[in-house]
Enzyme design. Structure first.
Site, short mmCIF file in Angstrom:
data_model
loop_
_atom_site.label_atom_id
_atom_site.label_comp_id
_atom_site.label_asym_id
_atom_site.label_seq_id
_atom_site.Cartn_x
_atom_site.Cartn_y
_atom_site.Cartn_z
N HIS A 118 0.87 -1.17 0.00
CA HIS A 118 0.00 0.00 0.00
C HIS A 118 0.90 1.21 0.00
CE1 HIS A 118 -3.14 -2.80 1.77
NE2 HIS A 118 -3.44 -2.56 0.51
N GLN B 289 4.21 0.61 3.82
CA GLN B 289 3.21 0.25 4.82
C GLN B 289 3.42 -1.19 5.29
OE1 GLN B 289 0.92 2.68 5.98
NE2 GLN B 289 2.42 3.88 4.86
N ASP B 290 4.46 -1.81 4.75
CA ASP B 290 4.81 -3.18 5.17
C ASP B 290 3.69 -4.18 4.86
OD1 ASP B 290 6.83 -1.63 6.11
OD2 ASP B 290 6.59 -2.17 8.21
N HIS B 291 2.96 -3.91 3.80
CA HIS B 291 1.89 -4.83 3.40
C HIS B 291 2.26 -5.48 2.06
CE1 HIS B 291 -0.99 -1.82 5.65
NE2 HIS B 291 -0.23 -2.50 6.46
N GLN B 292 3.39 -6.14 2.01
CA GLN B 292 3.84 -6.65 0.72
C GLN B 292 2.93 -7.76 0.21
OE1 GLN B 292 5.65 -5.01 3.08
NE2 GLN B 292 7.20 -6.56 3.28
#
Lengths: 529, 452, 171
Positions: free
Chosen positions: A312, A464-467
């Site tokens: 994101h 956002q570390d939402h890979q």
């Protein structure tokens, strides 16, 4: 001697690996869970957090080891694209959900049929309706609180959406003063503000105590009221699963008939080990999973392993409001503004989620004032005044899958002699156009509504570390890595669990969707071994 | 609606009308029974962890074997659905089961014997109003000779001395002794493991937990607690600045006393104030210690940099201080209690604190939701011992430091949390055997003399 | 999320905190005969510059040790500030900030550096590197502590945050 070392070997002990191991162990299967990082008790992380110089660096309390580098590790990821990819991952038993805001959203039906609905991106090979029972299952396992009556599409249709066959297992946590006040103002201007579903215990749940709002969900919930992946790892262990920390998997063996036969791992000291099993699960995060597959030339007949990297795209509006709203009480994030989450505009503009952070802002406020040279007796009063008015709008924007955004093997090697990940990352016109619209139209509206004085608009893309996307799911073996059961098209006994299989990112946090797919796949796998 | 249907409806309505007074009477009997059943806290022992209330199956582990509580829902096959009123009364008053078998005194008939016949009938009416649950009883796993139920005759001879308490004029004593059966846990046992005469409610150890001295002694008991203090504690489990309940007492409060009618709560509290004071246990356990002052309070820096910090200090700073404060003050409401002025840290035994660390606390009532995480998966026995001793030494009573072995025993012999563990008086049973043997010996001697 | 919201936001709005500014000038001053301040002196200076909230001898000792570790020359500057304040009989933050001394760039930077240590709870080289001293006892939390949480520590039981409205609206 047994034919295999275990029925199933799971690589990665985060939330997805833990849920998989637990599901299998519950059905009496023998499971070995391999984790590259060490095991660290919660109290130790809390103590490390309180002893940091920069307490706002959410990675810093966690181990960064030469054999198991984490996010932010110096020179681990090799950036080759125009945008630096600040991939978020931790390496320890329990994985990256040790530090998260705990947001546990469901995707909308349209999120999963983006291509057929709006003509952009890709479709999931599974429908919302088919996944729905597993969303409920995941909510109960993870322990989610939320408001079952909300319209989470952001269109304020006044009825539950997306449809749910089971209510949230826990009642929604209450809003704090800031959220209540803000909600009135925003709703009055038709920016519909709802409570974000999350995995903090609003009553004692499983082993977890009730959340008491210590405002530290990131980087570490100090009391374990918020779910973290170690919970299911521990439960799996109590059911007989074996966890091996410090096991860095570097090779997967293929055998006859396309079956996977073994995995190899290195210990921190460089010893090699091999383990065999009837089936294998890769749940090593969206970065390491494709890296291991590429190193082993496994599961990649489609050439999609490592491609379609999505996160994101985050950016911020930081301002002070006219009136004191008092963030910094209760959990760190509670609200979401979802007007632009769905709608026909998605043909041209990315789905959006805005959120006003609730972290106690004393660190940035004190640094700001000290940087300006403010001293006592004014300093205390100014810290109070500014902190009470601090507003940090964080926007998450959907990124479309693009095969050029990818992870490859770098020629550079880490301490164990394994290739480092080489990441090419870029942001397309679709996303950039959406950001411009938000900064030009929405942010000024937020500013007006709260009489805000802008301190900063942080427009460079923040991770956002939402890979997602690097082991993409689809209904065609030529264009995807796994099918809707998370099973490799190339190897019938290899499953890939986690958000790396998502073919579309939506604008909401992907963990619950990853967990629902994982629980569904784990149930299928349990019948086969 | 057709005519015949209407006739049937009218007929049914008439039946309903004529039955109404009787139903109302039954209903009030059931409601009364529910209050009494709650005061007797039947649900605590007759429910397995995660199981259906009253369907039994909770194990009571003892060195002599395991007893499982039976299903007391009105299921005809597996519960008490076929029990007559007389059989039910006999069970509560005499400890004798449906088929005449002697019940083990895990079932506190020794206390229930004082419940009035009318109240017993109301309890039965309530239990029979529950949905029958078909759940087979788990057979007890007792080793010889304790599997011989008739041995209870001997035990009863020695220890079962039912008393009569007037449920109206002696209300507080009736609630304490007959219904809540406080003495089953709070009275110490003597050499024969019967309640030590003269030590009523002076404190005892039950399955690892200390049930404290609750006599009116101002130093050792709860004599400094006002009637309102006692009521607050029993209603909420939380008396800020004095005591918070965990473990079995927390269960009693959640299941039973928090639901008690105010009149009974007052009667119980007033009665406890009249119980003869005993000087057993620590003096002033709920008033010990004080906040750690500013200069002495640990910063995280001192703890991790190892500047003379013990393991107990480090663990306290990292884990406990999060909720209880670096100075041990907790927060005012007592939901996150202060560690000083706290009967658990002020007691002269360390076990209740160690058990709270190991197993956490879950004490949700309508008045507050107190929950503490369990540290058993996170702390080793050595760490539990270190932090227990540090907290007691710093904030409460340093007497009797805990050993690692004690922690290990507490960890492994953990009783099912839902149990109000009535002491399994195995030594008493043994005494019962001796008594039977003695009786036999006398009989034999008498017979021999007659032969002569 | 790791490097996300918090840290980037902090970095985007905050200015460099002048812990170590004017080191050269301080060094020059030290040639004029000032000696380094000791822990008790730093304790007294802290109270004079910050106020009674800095009256914690143990912490003053810890900050003294941290300056010694990270930037010993600060202790020379602190000695200089302490001497000047003593000469001018300035013993409270109010008196200091109203004085001409507070307008002296070197002396003011010293006061800010000392204040920054107590407020942020550490002595730093830069935003990532330094010597932590205190977290919960960092003074930056105090001005909001009647309402806000000191992160990671509890300030009430479940839902305390929903019961603060009256207190907040009262002002």
């Amino acid at each position: 001697m047994a034919e295999y070392d275990a029925d199933v070997i799971v690589v990665g002990s985060g939330v997805m690996g833990g849920l998989t191991a637990y599901t299998l162990a519950l059905q009496g299967k023998s499971v070995i869970l391999l984790e590259a990082g060490p095991r660290v008790p919660r109290w130790k992380t809390v103590e490390r957090f309180r002893n940091l110089v920069d307490v706002t660096d959410y990675n810093a309390p966690y181990p960064d080891l030469d054999y198991a580098p984490r996010q932010g590790s110096v020179d681990y990821i090799q950036h080759t694209g125009p945008v630096k990819f600040g991939a978020g991952f931790l390496k320890l038993v329990g994985g990256t959900t040790w530090h998260w805001g705990g947001a546990t959203w469901r995707f909308l039906p349209h999120d999963m049929k983006l291509k057929s609905t709006y003509g952009v991106g890709r479709d999931f090979p599974i429908s919302y309706e088919e996944l729905e029972p597993f969303y409920g299952h995941a909510e109960r396992e993870i322990g989610v609180n939320g408001n079952s009556a909300y319209d989470e599409s952001g269109r304020n249709g006044g009825k539950t959406f997306p449809p749910r066959s089971t209510p949230y297992p826990m009642e929604a946590q209450t809003f704090n003063y800031m959220n209540k006040t803000m909600q009135q103002t925003l709703d009055g201007a038709s920016y519909w503000t709802i409570q974000e579903p999350n995995c903090r215990a609003s009553r004692p749940y499983a082993e977890r105590p009730t959340c008491v709002g210590n405002n530290n969900c990131m980087p570490i919930c100090p009391i374990g009221a918020q779910y973290s992946g170690d919970r299911h790892v521990t439960r799996a262990e109590k059911l007989g699963a074996k966890v091996i920390p410090g096991a860095v998997v570097y090779k997967i063996d293929k055998g006859p008939g396309g079956k996977i036969t073994a995995v190899h791992y290195l210990t921190p000291e460089g010893e090699t080990h091999q383990l065999t099993a009837k089936a294998f699960v890769m749940a090593a995060h969206a970065l390491e999973t494709p890296k291991i597959l590429l190193m082993s030339d496994v599961a990649n007949s489609s050439d999609q392993v490592g491609r379609n990297l999505m996160d994101h795209l985050g950016f911020n509006l930081i301002m002070t409001s006219k009136d004191a709203l008092w963030p910094g009480t209760g959990p760190v994030q509670q609200n979401a503004i979802l007007n632009d989450r769905d709608g026909p505009q998605r043909s041209h503009y990315a789905s959006l989620k805005h959120q006003v952070g609730n972290e106690a802002p004393n660190v940035p406020v004190a640094r700001y004032l000290l940087g300006k040279g403010v001293l006592q007796p004014q300093l205390d009063e100014q810290i109070r005044h500014m902190s009470a008015r601090w507003m940090n709008f964080n926007t998450n924007l959907e990124q479309l899958p693009d095969p050029v955004n990818r992870i490859k093997l770098s020629p550079k090697k880490d301490k164990l002699g394994l290739p480092k990940p080489d990441v090419y990352y870029s942001v397309g016109e679709y996303e950039a156009r959406t950001q411009a619209k938000v900064i030009n139209e929405t942010y000024p509206a937020f500013q007006r509504l709260f009489g805000g004085t802008v301190l900063s608009i942080v427009s460079d893309w923040q991770p956002q570390d939402h890979q997602m996307g690097t082991c993409i799911m689809g209904d065609d073996a030529r264009t995807s890595v796994v099918d809707k059961d998370c099973r490799s098209w190339d190897h019938s006994n290899l499953f890939i669990m986690g958000t790396q299989t998502l073919p579309a990112s939506s604008s909401v946090n992907p963990t619950l969707t990853g967990a629902a797919l994982t629980l569904r796949a784990a149930a299928i796998l349990a019948k086969e071994v | 609606m057709g005519r015949s249907m209407m006739k049937i409806s009218v007929a049914l309505a008439l039946v309903a009308l004529s039955a109404a007074p009787a139903l109302a009477q039954d209903q009030s009997e059931i409601v009364r029974g529910k209050v009494l059943t709650t005061e007797g806290d039947c649900v605590a022992c007759h429910t397995a962890p995660g199981g259906t209330p009253f369907a039994g199956g909770l194990p009571f582990k003892t060195p002599m074997g395991t007893i499982y509580s039976p299903n007391i829902t009105p299921d005809k096959d597996t519960g008490i659905g076929t029990w007559t009123d007389a059989e039910f009364l006999r069970a509560l008053h005499q400890g004798i089961g449906k088929n005449g078998e002697h019940l083990y005194p895990a079932f506190p008939y020794t206390s229930f014997a004082a419940i009035s016949d009318g109240d017993v009938a109301a309890i039965k009416a309530y239990l029979f109003s529950l949905k029958p649950v078909h759940q087979q009883n788990t057979p007890n796993e007792m080793v010889f000779p304790y599997n011989i139920r008739s041995l209870m005759i001997g035990w009863n001879l020695l220890n079962f001395h039912p008393e009569t308490i007037d449920p109206v004029t002696e209300r507080g004593k009736y609630v304490a002794d007959a219904l809540e059966h406080c003495a089953e846990c709070h009275s110490p046992r003597g050499l024969t493991m019967g309640v030590e005469s003269g030590k009523y409610l002076a404190g005892a150890t039950v399955d690892g937990w200390t049930a404290y001295n609750i006599t009116s002694d101002p130093d050792h008991g709860i004599g400094t607690w006002s009637v309102d203090d006692i009521k607050t504690y029993l209603k909420t489990g939380n008396l800020p600045g004095k005591a918070q309940a965990a473990g079995p007492m927390g269960e009693v409060i959640v299941n039973s006393t928090s639901h008690m009618p105010d009149a009974d709560l007052t009667a119980l509290a007033e009665y406890l104030k009249t119980v003869h004071g005993q000087a057993d246990g620590a003096a002033g356990r709920s008033a010990m210690g004080g906040p750690v002052g500013s200069g002495e309070a640990l910063t995280g820096y001192r703890a991790t940099q190892g500047k003379g910090a013990s393991e107990g200090e480090v663990l306290f700073t990292a884990a406990c201080s999060t909720c209880h404060g670096t100075g041990g003050a907790g927060e005012g409401s007592g939901v996150l209690p202060s560690l000083y002025h706290n009967s658990v840290t002020g007691a002269d035994t360390p076990n209740n604190l160690a058990l709270a660390v190991l197993n956490g606390v879950k004490r949700g009532t309508a008045f507050n939701d107190a929950s503490m995480p369990a540290f058993r998966d996170e702390f080793s026995d050595e760490q539990v011992a270190a932090v227990t001793d540090y907290v007691r030494k710093t904030f409460g009573n340093a007497a009797n430091p805990i050993t690692v072995q004690q922690v290990s025993d507490l960890r492994n012999d953990v009783t099912p949390p839902a149990a109000i563990s009535v002491l399994m008086r195995w030594a008493e049973i043994a005494a019962g055997i001796v008594a039977v043997l003695v009786v036999l010996a006398i009989v034999i001697l008498v017979l021999r003399r007659r032969r002569v | 999320m790791g490097e996300g919201i918090g840290r980037r936001a902090v970095l985007s709005v905050t200015l460099a905190v002048p812990f170590l500014a004017s080191t050269r000038m301080a060094f020059a001053q030290s040639q004029t005969g000032d000696s380094a301040i000791d822990a008790d002196g730093l304790h007294r200076l802290s109270i004079a510059v910050i106020g009674p909230r800095a009256d914690d001898r143990l912490l003053a000792q810890a900050y003294h040790a941290a300056f010694m570790e990270i930037e010993p020359s600060f202790l020379l500057r602190a000695a200089s500030l302490a001497a000047a304040m003593k000469t001018q009989n300035l013993s409270t933050p109010e008196a200091f900030s109203a004085s001409a001394l507070a307008q002296d760039p070197v002396q003011r930077a010293t006061a800010v550096g000392l204040t920054a240590a107590w407020y942020l709870g550490h002595v730093e080289h830069d935003v990532d590197h330094g010597q932590p001293v205190a977290f919960e006892k960092a003074l930056m939390w105090g001005p909001t502590s009647d309402i806000m949480v000191t992160p990671s520590y509890a300030r009430g039981g479940p839902d305390y945050w929903a019961r603060q409205t009256a207190q907040i609206e009262k002002g």
